[in-house]
Design a protein around this motif. Structure first.
Motif, PDB file in Angstrom:
ATOM      1  N   LEU A 182      10.855   5.417  15.048  1.00  0.00           N
ATOM      2  CA  LEU A 182      11.025   6.672  15.787  1.00  0.00           C
ATOM      3  C   LEU A 182       9.824   6.994  16.667  1.00  0.00           C
ATOM      4  N   TYR A 183       8.693   6.361  16.382  1.00  0.00           N
ATOM      5  CA  TYR A 183       7.454   6.699  17.087  1.00  0.00           C
ATOM      6  C   TYR A 183       6.963   5.567  17.980  1.00  0.00           C
ATOM      7  N   GLU A 184       7.834   4.564  18.175  1.00  0.00           N
ATOM      8  CA  GLU A 184       7.486   3.472  19.082  1.00  0.00           C
ATOM      9  C   GLU A 184       7.873   3.864  20.503  1.00  0.00           C
ATOM     10  N   LYS A 185       7.033   4.663  21.096  1.00  0.00           N
ATOM     11  CA  LYS A 185       7.232   5.142  22.466  1.00  0.00           C
ATOM     12  C   LYS A 185       5.878   5.168  23.147  1.00  0.00           C
ATOM     13  N   PRO A 186       5.798   5.521  24.420  1.00  0.00           N
ATOM     14  CA  PRO A 186       4.512   5.445  25.119  1.00  0.00           C
ATOM     15  C   PRO A 186       3.389   6.188  24.395  1.00  0.00           C
ATOM     16  N   PHE A 187       2.202   5.650  24.533  1.00  0.00           N
ATOM     17  CA  PHE A 187       1.028   6.243  23.892  1.00  0.00           C
ATOM     18  C   PHE A 187       0.844   7.662  24.396  1.00  0.00           C
ATOM     19  N   PRO A 188       0.669   8.637  23.482  1.00  0.00           N
ATOM     20  CA  PRO A 188       0.538  10.032  23.929  1.00  0.00           C
ATOM     21  C   PRO A 188      -0.809  10.289  24.592  1.00  0.00           C
ATOM     22  N   VAL A 189      -0.875  11.355  25.347  1.00  0.00           N
ATOM     23  CA  VAL A 189      -2.145  11.744  25.949  1.00  0.00           C
ATOM     24  C   VAL A 189      -3.142  12.085  24.847  1.00  0.00           C
ATOM     25  N   TYR A 190      -4.300  11.470  24.901  1.00  0.00           N
ATOM     26  CA  TYR A 190      -5.386  11.821  23.987  1.00  0.00           C
ATOM     27  C   TYR A 190      -6.662  11.892  24.805  1.00  0.00           C
ATOM     28  N   LYS A 191      -7.163  13.098  25.013  1.00  0.00           N
ATOM     29  CA  LYS A 191      -8.330  13.271  25.868  1.00  0.00           C
ATOM     30  C   LYS A 191      -9.595  12.752  25.195  1.00  0.00           C
ATOM     31  N   GLN A 192     -10.510  12.300  26.040  1.00  0.00           N
ATOM     32  CA  GLN A 192     -11.793  11.833  25.530  1.00  0.00           C
ATOM     33  C   GLN A 192     -12.431  12.918  24.676  1.00  0.00           C
ATOM     34  N   PRO A 193     -12.707  12.649  23.399  1.00  0.00           N
ATOM     35  CA  PRO A 193     -13.317  13.678  22.547  1.00  0.00           C
ATOM     36  C   PRO A 193     -14.687  14.107  23.077  1.00  0.00           C
ATOM     37  N   VAL A 194     -14.940  15.399  22.990  1.00  0.00           N
ATOM     38  CA  VAL A 194     -16.207  15.971  23.442  1.00  0.00           C
ATOM     39  C   VAL A 194     -16.908  16.603  22.244  1.00  0.00           C
ATOM     40  N   GLU A 195     -18.152  16.224  22.006  1.00  0.00           N
ATOM     41  CA  GLU A 195     -18.890  16.849  20.913  1.00  0.00           C
ATOM     42  C   GLU A 195     -19.315  18.244  21.334  1.00  0.00           C
ATOM     43  N   VAL A 196     -18.920  19.242  20.537  1.00  0.00           N
ATOM     44  CA  VAL A 196     -19.279  20.636  20.825  1.00  0.00           C
ATOM     45  C   VAL A 196     -20.343  21.137  19.865  1.00  0.00           C
ATOM     46  N   GLY A 197     -20.727  20.319  18.904  1.00  0.00           N
ATOM     47  CA  GLY A 197     -21.767  20.720  17.971  1.00  0.00           C
ATOM     48  C   GLY A 197     -21.889  19.731  16.834  1.00  0.00           C
ATOM     49  N   SER A 198     -22.751  20.059  15.882  1.00  0.00           N
ATOM     50  CA  SER A 198     -22.945  19.229  14.702  1.00  0.00           C
ATOM     51  C   SER A 198     -23.583  20.085  13.618  1.00  0.00           C
ATOM     52  N   PHE A 199     -23.570  19.570  12.400  1.00  0.00           N
ATOM     53  CA  PHE A 199     -24.251  20.269  11.315  1.00  0.00           C
ATOM     54  C   PHE A 199     -24.686  19.261  10.271  1.00  0.00           C
ATOM     55  N   SER A 200     -25.545  19.714   9.363  1.00  0.00           N
ATOM     56  CA  SER A 200     -26.096  18.852   8.331  1.00  0.00           C
ATOM     57  C   SER A 200     -25.880  19.462   6.949  1.00  0.00           C
ATOM     58  N   LEU A 201     -25.750  18.589   5.955  1.00  0.00           N
ATOM     59  CA  LEU A 201     -25.700  18.984   4.551  1.00  0.00           C
ATOM     60  C   LEU A 201     -26.856  18.279   3.855  1.00  0.00           C
ATOM     61  N   ASP A 202     -27.694  19.047   3.139  1.00  0.00           N
ATOM     62  CA  ASP A 202     -28.891  18.457   2.555  1.00  0.00           C
ATOM     63  C   ASP A 202     -28.624  17.868   1.170  1.00  0.00           C
ATOM     64  N   SER A 203     -29.669  17.502   0.465  1.00  0.00           N
ATOM     65  CA  SER A 203     -29.545  16.822  -0.823  1.00  0.00           C
ATOM     66  C   SER A 203     -28.888  17.694  -1.889  1.00  0.00           C
ATOM     67  N   GLU A 204     -28.820  18.987  -1.654  1.00  0.00           N
ATOM     68  CA  GLU A 204     -28.144  19.892  -2.582  1.00  0.00           C
ATOM     69  C   GLU A 204     -26.848  20.436  -1.993  1.00  0.00           C
TER      70      GLU A 204
END
Length: 418
Positions: free
Chosen positions: A64-86
């Protein structure tokens, strides 16, 4: 590894921005995919009574899903975050690590440190979307400034907020034959939030893991330690502690068909070259796998492992994987760089192999299905979507239940009247 791109229509590893034909509108209900279901999964003893639309189900049949590849825009990083040792959240990149090229003949013992230098994250603590939600609140003004003035736009300017790992499961669903999933969905201020719920089968598997299995899970983290440095001029420290609480996560925004997505995923490391591209193109995924000794093993690697590796990296726009191939004793016998854009070429000669276009089209149709079903805008209402291999996707509806996952501090922080 062969680095020649596959010339097919269209390259499934490419990002596209062109307009689709109207007859491919993902928000329309296609009766071949959405169909009545008389036995939805009921994980709550007292679900809400269903409306007529809740009797529908979503087929996962690949054809059912064998059809043309859908539009997928180039991902853009809008931020980031960190998790520490705790596992504490920080709205910065303090946990980013830098990739160091491995030697041609690596001498990596992945078992080293497992008994005495390993701090494992407590898997019993279900974090749900909490870290992403903290990032959203910390960057609320920046996000809202990106929203168009149109009153119909969601408060965040996106249709879906989730983890990259949840989307990876959706991409691989048409080819998954062993593990089902549960996804909780809540509509809040015009944005759909998707959070995974642990299945009973997954809980049992976790409880019954053998010591050997647990050690082999450690091997992947240990491989990262051999290839990552804490700053641009440092060297890796394989004698240090492996602490799986620590993480650096990218937050990206993109669009799949008609769905504006905001999601986060953990990043292993980044290129430390002075001319490296901007994120997410500078990121590198690190993986381990059993060494490949026969054509059959190579075929299985292409057909099964590369599917999940491709999905995980393609979604956020990570361009390459560095894989360590190890023997049964955890000794790395070689490494290989796999470019995401070349994976379609690697698998093209495999019989009845997975297809990137099927993965992306199913994900798009699932999001359409959810957006068609979930209409009530309230953090108190959860639609629980359920899938088991060889079955349709079904759902049940729950109000004020244990499935609610948007915490009060987030609802209040977003200024909701609820």
């Amino acid at each position: 590894m062969d680095q020649h791109g596959r010339k097919v229509n269209p390259p499934p590893s490419g990002y596209k921005n062109h307009r689709r034909n109207m007859d491919n509108d993902t928000l329309s209900v296609n009766p071949k995919r959405f169909r009545p279901s008389h036995s939805p999964h009921r994980a709550d003893p007292a679900p809400l009574s269903s409306s007529a639309s809740s009797c529908r189900a979503l087929s996962t049949r690949r054809q059912l899903y064998e059809k043309p590849f859908p539009v997928y825009k180039q991902p853009v990083e809008v931020g980031s975050f960190s998790l520490d040792s705790e596992r504490r959240f920080f709205n910065d990149a303090r946990q980013i690590r830098y990739f160091v090229e491995p030697p041609s003949r690596p001498d990596f013992n992945l078992r080293d440190g497992y008994k005495d230098r390993f701090v494992k994250r407590d898997d019993s603590i279900k974090e749900k979307l909490d870290h992403i939600l903290r990032w959203i609140l910390a960057n609320k003004s920046k996000l809202e400034s990106r929203v168009a003035a149109a009153s119909s736009s969601p408060a965040l300017g996106v249709d879906v907020v989730t983890w990259r790992g949840h989307l990876t499961k959706l991409l691989t669903t048409p080819y998954e034959t062993r593990e089902g999933w549960l996804l909780a969905a809540t509509l809040f201020r015009g944005t759909l939030y998707l959070s995974e719920v642990e299945t009973e089968a997954s809980r049992r598997d976790t409880e019954n893991r053998t010591e050997r299995h647990q050690e082999m899970m450690y091997w992947g983290y240990k491989f990262e330690q051999y290839l990552c440095a804490e700053d641009m001029k440092a060297s890796p420290d394989p004698g240090g502690v492996v602490n799986t609480n620590e993480a650096f996560c990218t937050v990206v925004q993109t669009k799949l068909a008609d769905h504006k997505l905001l999601f986060s995923g953990e990043v292993d490391c980044r290129d430390r070259g002075t001319k490296s591209p901007a994120a997410p193109a500078c990121y590198i995924e690190l993986k381990t796998s059993a060494e490949i000794c026969t054509p059959k093993q190579r075929s299985n690697f292409h057909r099964f492992k590369l599917l999940k590796w491709w999905a995980q990296s393609f979604l956020p726009g990570v361009p390459r994987i560095v894989a360590g191939f190890r023997d049964p004793d955890g000794l790395v016998v070689g490494t290989e760089t796999i470019h995401i854009s070349q994976i379609s070429h690697l698998i093209k000669n495999e019989y009845n192999c997975w297809k990137p276009t099927v993965c992306m089209n199913f994900c798009s149709e699932f999001l359409s299905f959810v957006r068609t079903v979930v209409r009530e805008d309230s953090p108190r209402v959860v639609h629980l979507f359920s899938w088991d291999p060889h079955q349709d996707v079904t759902y049940t509806v729950h109000r004020d239940s244990s499935y609610c996952f948007l915490p009060p501090w987030y609802v209040e922080g977003m200024g909701s009247p609820h």
